[in-house]
Structures are given as structure tokens and as C-alpha cells.
Motif scaffolding. Sequence first.
Motif, PDB file in Angstrom:
ATOM      1  N   THR A  42       0.844  -1.267   0.066  1.00 20.27           N
ATOM      2  CA  THR A  42      -0.005   0.181  -0.070  1.00 20.27           C
ATOM      3  C   THR A  42       0.682   1.281  -0.097  1.00 20.27           C
ATOM      4  O   THR A  42       0.329   2.432  -0.290  1.00 20.27           O
ATOM      5  CB  THR A  42      -0.992   0.067   1.097  1.00 20.27           C
ATOM      6  OG1 THR A  42      -0.044  -0.117   2.490  1.00 20.27           O
ATOM      7  CG2 THR A  42      -2.031  -1.242   1.181  1.00 20.27           C
ATOM      8  N   LEU A  43       2.226   1.129   0.403  1.00 21.93           N
ATOM      9  CA  LEU A  43       2.909   2.367   0.561  1.00 21.93           C
ATOM     10  C   LEU A  43       2.925   3.062  -0.900  1.00 21.93           C
ATOM     11  O   LEU A  43       3.377   2.186  -2.139  1.00 21.93           O
ATOM     12  CB  LEU A  43       4.174   2.077   0.938  1.00 21.93           C
ATOM     13  CG  LEU A  43       4.366   1.907   2.600  1.00 21.93           C
ATOM     14  CD1 LEU A  43       5.718   1.425   3.042  1.00 21.93           C
ATOM     15  CD2 LEU A  43       4.173   3.342   3.204  1.00 21.93           C
ATOM     16  N   LYS A  44       2.757   4.157  -1.143  1.00 26.36           N
ATOM     17  CA  LYS A  44       2.728   4.884  -2.455  1.00 26.36           C
ATOM     18  C   LYS A  44       3.726   6.109  -2.451  1.00 26.36           C
ATOM     19  O   LYS A  44       4.372   6.635  -3.383  1.00 26.36           O
ATOM     20  CB  LYS A  44       1.408   5.354  -2.835  1.00 26.36           C
ATOM     21  CG  LYS A  44       0.554   4.430  -2.736  1.00 26.36           C
ATOM     22  CD  LYS A  44       0.555   3.158  -3.961  1.00 26.36           C
ATOM     23  CE  LYS A  44      -0.404   2.182  -4.010  1.00 26.36           C
ATOM     24  NZ  LYS A  44      -0.052   1.254  -5.062  1.00 26.36           N
ATOM     25  N   ALA A  45       3.960   6.782  -1.501  1.00 32.13           N
ATOM     26  CA  ALA A  45       4.930   8.136  -1.542  1.00 32.13           C
ATOM     27  C   ALA A  45       6.213   7.751  -1.497  1.00 32.13           C
ATOM     28  O   ALA A  45       6.941   6.551  -1.246  1.00 32.13           O
ATOM     29  CB  ALA A  45       4.680   8.573   0.063  1.00 32.13           C
ATOM     30  N   LYS A  95      10.192   8.454  -7.964  1.00 33.32           N
ATOM     31  CA  LYS A  95       9.223   9.560  -8.431  1.00 33.32           C
ATOM     32  C   LYS A  95       8.459   9.139  -9.516  1.00 33.32           C
ATOM     33  O   LYS A  95       7.100   9.293  -9.817  1.00 33.32           O
ATOM     34  CB  LYS A  95      10.036  10.808  -8.642  1.00 33.32           C
ATOM     35  CG  LYS A  95      10.560  11.372  -7.820  1.00 33.32           C
ATOM     36  CD  LYS A  95      11.385  12.803  -8.311  1.00 33.32           C
ATOM     37  CE  LYS A  95      12.060  13.632  -7.116  1.00 33.32           C
ATOM     38  NZ  LYS A  95      12.699  14.763  -7.839  1.00 33.32           N
ATOM     39  N   ASP A  96       8.864   7.877 -10.416  1.00 33.71           N
ATOM     40  CA  ASP A  96       7.944   7.677 -11.487  1.00 33.71           C
ATOM     41  C   ASP A  96       7.105   6.415 -11.017  1.00 33.71           C
ATOM     42  O   ASP A  96       6.533   5.671 -12.003  1.00 33.71           O
ATOM     43  CB  ASP A  96       8.969   7.239 -12.474  1.00 33.71           C
ATOM     44  CG  ASP A  96      10.058   5.893 -11.990  1.00 33.71           C
ATOM     45  OD1 ASP A  96       9.878   5.684 -10.917  1.00 33.71           O
ATOM     46  OD2 ASP A  96      10.588   5.971 -13.194  1.00 33.71           O
ATOM     47  N   GLY A  97       7.333   6.105  -9.919  1.00 35.24           N
ATOM     48  CA  GLY A  97       6.456   5.049  -9.220  1.00 35.24           C
ATOM     49  C   GLY A  97       7.153   3.793  -9.034  1.00 35.24           C
ATOM     50  O   GLY A  97       6.530   2.787  -8.472  1.00 35.24           O
ATOM     51  N   GLY A  98       8.224   3.460  -9.678  1.00 31.11           N
ATOM     52  CA  GLY A  98       8.979   2.200  -9.459  1.00 31.11           C
ATOM     53  C   GLY A  98       9.337   1.972  -8.062  1.00 31.11           C
ATOM     54  O   GLY A  98       9.624   2.803  -7.243  1.00 31.11           O
TER      55      GLY A  98
END
Length: 357
Positions: free
Chosen positions: A15-18, A34-37
Motif C-alpha cells: 500500500t505504500l505509495k509516497a 518519483k516515477d512510481g518504480g
Amino acid sequence: MARAINKLSAREVATLKAVGRYSDGGGLYLVIAKDGGRKWVFRFTLRGRSTDMGLGAVLNVPLAKARQRAAEARALLADGKNPISERRAQNAVPSFGEMADRVVADMAPQWRNEKHAAQWQATLERDAAKLRPVLVSEVQTADVLRVLKPIWLEKPETASRVRGRIERVLDAAKAKGYRTGENPARWRGHLDHLLPKRQKLTRGHHAAMTFEKVPDFIADLRTRDAVAAMALEFTILTAARSGEVRGATWGEIDLEAKVWTVPAVRMKAGRDHRVPLTDRAVQILKQAAPLSTGEAGAVVFPGVQSGKALSDAAFSALLKRMGYAAGEITPHGFRSSFRDWAGEVSSFPRELAEAAL
């Protein structure tokens, strides 16, 4: 005080996204770019220098696997080793010699005869010595030819065996991901265009057929309704001398055990010779059974004269009817065809092939 480990839960990882770096303890981090990788990183300090070691993307490496990899890295650090250097060494492309040694070690358990492994090892060390220092990923056709050409005509059986074993090593290297593309030691459609073929194979002074042509020959043989045709196919399947087959009696045959025992008195070597029978060989014997009384002393393949063994001339006449000129091939020559097949295609040890003869 020992550092806490296993601080993250599987739910948190999912669930962590930041953007950031999240510690699981023991040097293991979940890194979100930053690109979600999302990836796993093991951070360690060795000789006063801090280094990050990638452990794989979260998508491909679950939390439990990442912890296992981090634990393995910590164990290496405890021994004073750099986990990055160790991983590079493990993934490094081996030389042909190193790969050959691995193949022999991996295959040894499937060989019943310990000498077979020793023969493979000796061949790949002695006859393929020029290849051993070359990275297995870099072996080219020219390298294989440098090994084979000096012995191809002088020692044809040895050369064929060396080629087959080089091919096996390079196939294993490809399966391990160390090579791509075609195998430069492949014979059919490759080296057969670069090396001279032996036009006539011989064992002693008997003209022989190349083993590649034997299946078609047998297919033709099976279309012929003749005792000689059955006897010749049986001769080929058992790698026997034609005289041993023509003189075979039912007392020598054990259909239940699928074994033909040629007594010492009929063997050139002067000792009993036990021949395991293939299913097709057994089928031929069953087809031949109605041709005689079946008594122990009755010949398996009778000739024109009742009770008499098939003559050698019957084979010559059969070959003539099949379109072969006198002396072009001989029944005895199929022993040579068998021996070349065993040396060039099969992985059976030399002693076993010789024992079959």
C-alpha cells in the motif's frame, strides 16, 4: 544493541505509495521512486564505505524473498566478503573449460560406469585444450574447427566423439543463458559443410553404410518378404556378425528375458556373448518362429534346404535385389555403422559400445 529487522508488513509493502526509502531493518529498504518504480535495496558498509545493492523490483521479488536475499548478503559481510562482488562472480560467464567441467560433474550421476565421466573429462581436457581458455559465450565455428581439423581424418572416431562432446557443452551453456544463437559444433547443416565426410566407413575390410542411411535401409528391408530380410535386420539391430545370426538356434534365445546368448564355441572371442533384444528384434523372432520346429537345436533363420541355416549368399542376393553392387556394402559392415553411431551420436561409453560388438 542489535538492529530490529522485519519491520515492514506485507500490507505496508503493497500500500505504500509516497516517494521515499522505507527500512525493513538489517540494511533492507523498500525504495519508491518519483516515477512510481518500487524496488528492494540492501545498504551495507564495508571498509568504511557505504554501498547500495539492488535486490530486484517489488513486482518480481516478494517481501519474504527480499529478506532472504538480504540475509544472504549479511552472511557474506560477516565473512568479510563484498556481496556485490560475490554476485558478479556467480553470474560471470565461465570459460569453455569451466563449463565443460560443470557439465561432466552434472552428468556423472546418470552414468553407471565411472570410467565414462573420466573419458569425457579427459577428452574435454586433452583434445579440446585449445577451447578451454575461451569464454563459453565467445566460442565460434573457427575455434571448433581449430580443435577438430588436426584429428578429423587421422583419428576420425576420436574427432567425432570430441565434436559431440563440445556440442553438448555448448548446448548446456545456452540453456544456462551464457550463449545465444546456433551451436557452432553442430554437425548436420553446419560442420558437415566444412569438414570432409568419410565416404566409406570400414571395420576391418568390410564396406559399410553411414549410420545416417541405416533407418531408410531398414525401412526398405521391412518391405521385403524374405527370410534373409528378417535375418539381416536382426543382424543390424543386434550389431552381430552375420555368421552368428545365421547359425543362431532357438536354444540360444530367451524371449521372456529378451536375451540372445551366443555360446563361446560360436564366438570369435571364445566366450559367451549375451545380447539384449529390442522389442523389434523380439518381433522378428516371433515372425521367424513358424519357419522351423522351434526345438532347441533348430536354426532361427532356415535356408532353402529344410533344417539348414541361411547361407551367406542369401544376404548377397538380397542386397543385389535392393540395388547394391557387389561389395558396395556388406552385412558385417553394419557393425561399423553401429560403432560410428555409438561414438558420434550416443552418450554411451566406449567400453559399452565395444562390448556390444
